[in-house]
Design an enzyme around this catalytic site. Structure first.
Site, PDB file in Angstrom:
ATOM      1  N   ARG A  19      31.738  31.246  46.734  1.00  0.00           N
ATOM      2  CA  ARG A  19      30.691  32.253  46.617  1.00  0.00           C
ATOM      3  C   ARG A  19      30.722  33.011  45.292  1.00  0.00           C
ATOM      4  O   ARG A  19      29.693  33.147  44.622  1.00  0.00           O
ATOM      5  CB  ARG A  19      30.791  33.291  47.756  1.00  0.00           C
ATOM      6  N   THR A  20      31.870  33.537  44.917  1.00  0.00           N
ATOM      7  CA  THR A  20      31.899  34.397  43.733  1.00  0.00           C
ATOM      8  C   THR A  20      31.557  33.582  42.493  1.00  0.00           C
ATOM      9  O   THR A  20      30.712  33.967  41.680  1.00  0.00           O
ATOM     10  CB  THR A  20      33.282  35.067  43.604  1.00  0.00           C
ATOM     11  N   LYS A  72      49.594  25.189  28.239  1.00  0.00           N
ATOM     12  CA  LYS A  72      50.578  25.038  27.145  1.00  0.00           C
ATOM     13  C   LYS A  72      51.327  26.328  26.885  1.00  0.00           C
ATOM     14  O   LYS A  72      52.087  26.431  25.937  1.00  0.00           O
ATOM     15  CB  LYS A  72      49.852  24.620  25.860  1.00  0.00           C
ATOM     16  N   ARG A 127      38.581  35.515  38.108  1.00  0.00           N
ATOM     17  CA  ARG A 127      39.368  35.655  39.339  1.00  0.00           C
ATOM     18  C   ARG A 127      40.776  35.202  39.027  1.00  0.00           C
ATOM     19  O   ARG A 127      40.977  34.224  38.301  1.00  0.00           O
ATOM     20  CB  ARG A 127      38.779  34.805  40.454  1.00  0.00           C
ATOM     21  N   HIS A 176      38.093  43.523  45.001  1.00  0.00           N
ATOM     22  CA  HIS A 176      37.013  42.536  44.847  1.00  0.00           C
ATOM     23  C   HIS A 176      35.688  43.326  44.757  1.00  0.00           C
ATOM     24  O   HIS A 176      34.891  43.331  45.692  1.00  0.00           O
ATOM     25  CB  HIS A 176      37.019  41.583  46.040  1.00  0.00           C
TER      26      HIS A 176
HETATM   27  N1   CP Z   1      33.769  36.149  49.440  1.00  0.00           N
HETATM   28  C1   CP Z   1      34.386  35.432  48.473  1.00  0.00           C
HETATM   29  O1   CP Z   1      35.008  35.990  47.557  1.00  0.00           O
HETATM   30  O2   CP Z   1      34.275  34.077  48.591  1.00  0.00           O
HETATM   31  P1   CP Z   1      34.888  33.025  47.580  1.00  0.00           P
HETATM   32  O3   CP Z   1      36.394  33.113  47.701  1.00  0.00           O
HETATM   33  O4   CP Z   1      34.339  31.701  48.011  1.00  0.00           O
HETATM   34  O5   CP Z   1      34.452  33.414  46.195  1.00  0.00           O
END
Ligand code: CP
Length: 307
Positions: free
Chosen positions: A54-55, A83, A104, A132
């Site tokens: 999703r993100t 590396k 992320r 998040h």
């Molecule tokens: N909700 C969410 O962060 O989903 P993903 O881990 O798929 O990005």
């Protein structure tokens, strides 16, 4: 270093900025054709050191819908980090190639560290069990659309409240918008960190009730926010196996719930919501994920100074 806005955690945005993004996201969803060139010529760098559906792809979709372009990675082993290149050097380089970065990372604090090296906006797409913030924006646009306001609700957060970064960002933010009451539902091993509970109690006049019983609160809540037990954050498999089936939502369990309660989940789900629940009109988690595109469009446009 020039003054650049980053989004590392929700508190980087004021309440009015959050609502500006939510409302702009709703406008973008309703009139997408008005925004197709808003970020033309700009490039989103998408640095995913940890898996995502999703993100990652909602940010990609958001940038493409704004007329921008993308580059990045989902497998860090294809980059020179393999590396031994440091995160700071990676960010300096990607900052020369792109205009805004979403990242992320499995390590808490990595996006904050990246922001210290960056001359372009850094958006935290999730760091370990920490924060998040763009999931919170996704949650808020969904609550606004389905409940008309993000304030004055009784909300149950259920599942892995210890490691769930979506919950950590969401509860701190909802507390800023006059939530009526929080029910924190988890096995005691996965309860919300005391530091977060205490922060809310100290700063806001909001009732908080901690329990392990989901069914007992079902008829009292306006919003049920289910979460996955975060297998990847456990130190040993045995503990995960013991807790993984703590909550499994079924049609029978939601029978006593209010007719206008909404069931949310940041996704991915494993088994904590049975598939049969998907057909209940109160189950809005797939719609929640869809709305995430539009609030992320608003965020990208804001951080690039396009709105
Ligand atoms: N909700 C969410 O962060 O989903 P993903 O881990 O798929 O990005």
């Amino acid at each position: 270093m020039k003054n650049v806005r980053h989004l590392i955690e929700p508190k980087d945005l004021s309440n009015s900025e959050i609502m500006e993004l939510v409302n702009m996201g709703i406008q973008m969803e309703e009139n997408p054709q008005d925004y197709v060139n808003l970020c033309k010529g700009k490039i989103l760098g998408s640095l995913f050191f940890e898996p995502s559906t999703r993100t990652k792809f909602s940010f990609d979709s958001a940038m493409l819908r704004l007329g921008g372009n993308l580059m990045g990675f989902t497998d860090v082993n294809t980059t020179s980090a393999k590396k031994g290149e440091s995160l700071g050097d990676t960010i300096k380089i990607m900052g020369a190639y792109t205009d805004i970065i979403v990242m992320r990372h499995p390590k808490e604090g990595a996006p904050k560290l990246a922001s210290e090296y960056s001359t372009i906006p850094i958006i935290n797409g999730g760091d370990g069990g920490h924060q998040h913030p763009t999931q919170t924006l996704t949650d808020l646009i969904t609550i606004k659309k389905y409940k008309n306001t993000v304030s004055n609700h009784t909300i149950a957060l259920c599942g892995d409240l210890k490691f769930g970064r979506t919950v950590h960002s969401l509860i701190k933010t909802l507390a800023r918008f006059n939530t009526k009451k929080f029910y924190l539902i988890s096995p005691k091993e996965l309860s919300l960190p005391k530091s977060i509970v205490n922060e809310i109690k100290l700063n806001y006049d909001i009732e908080i009730e901690e329990t392990s019983e989901l069914e007992a609160v079902m008829d009292k809540i306006d919003i049920l926010y289910m979460t996955r037990i975060q297998k990847e954050r456990f130190f040993n498999e045995e503990d995960y196996i013991k807790l993984k089936n703590s909550y499994i939502l079924t049609n029978e369990k939601i029978e006593p719930a209010k007719k206008d309660m909404i069931i949310m989940h940041p996704l991915p789900r494993v088994n904590e919501i049975s598939k049969e629940v998907d057909d209940d009109k109160r189950a809005i988690y797939f719609e929640q994920a869809r709305l995430g595109v539009y609030v992320r469009m608003a965020l990208i446009a804001k951080l690039l100074g396009a709105i």
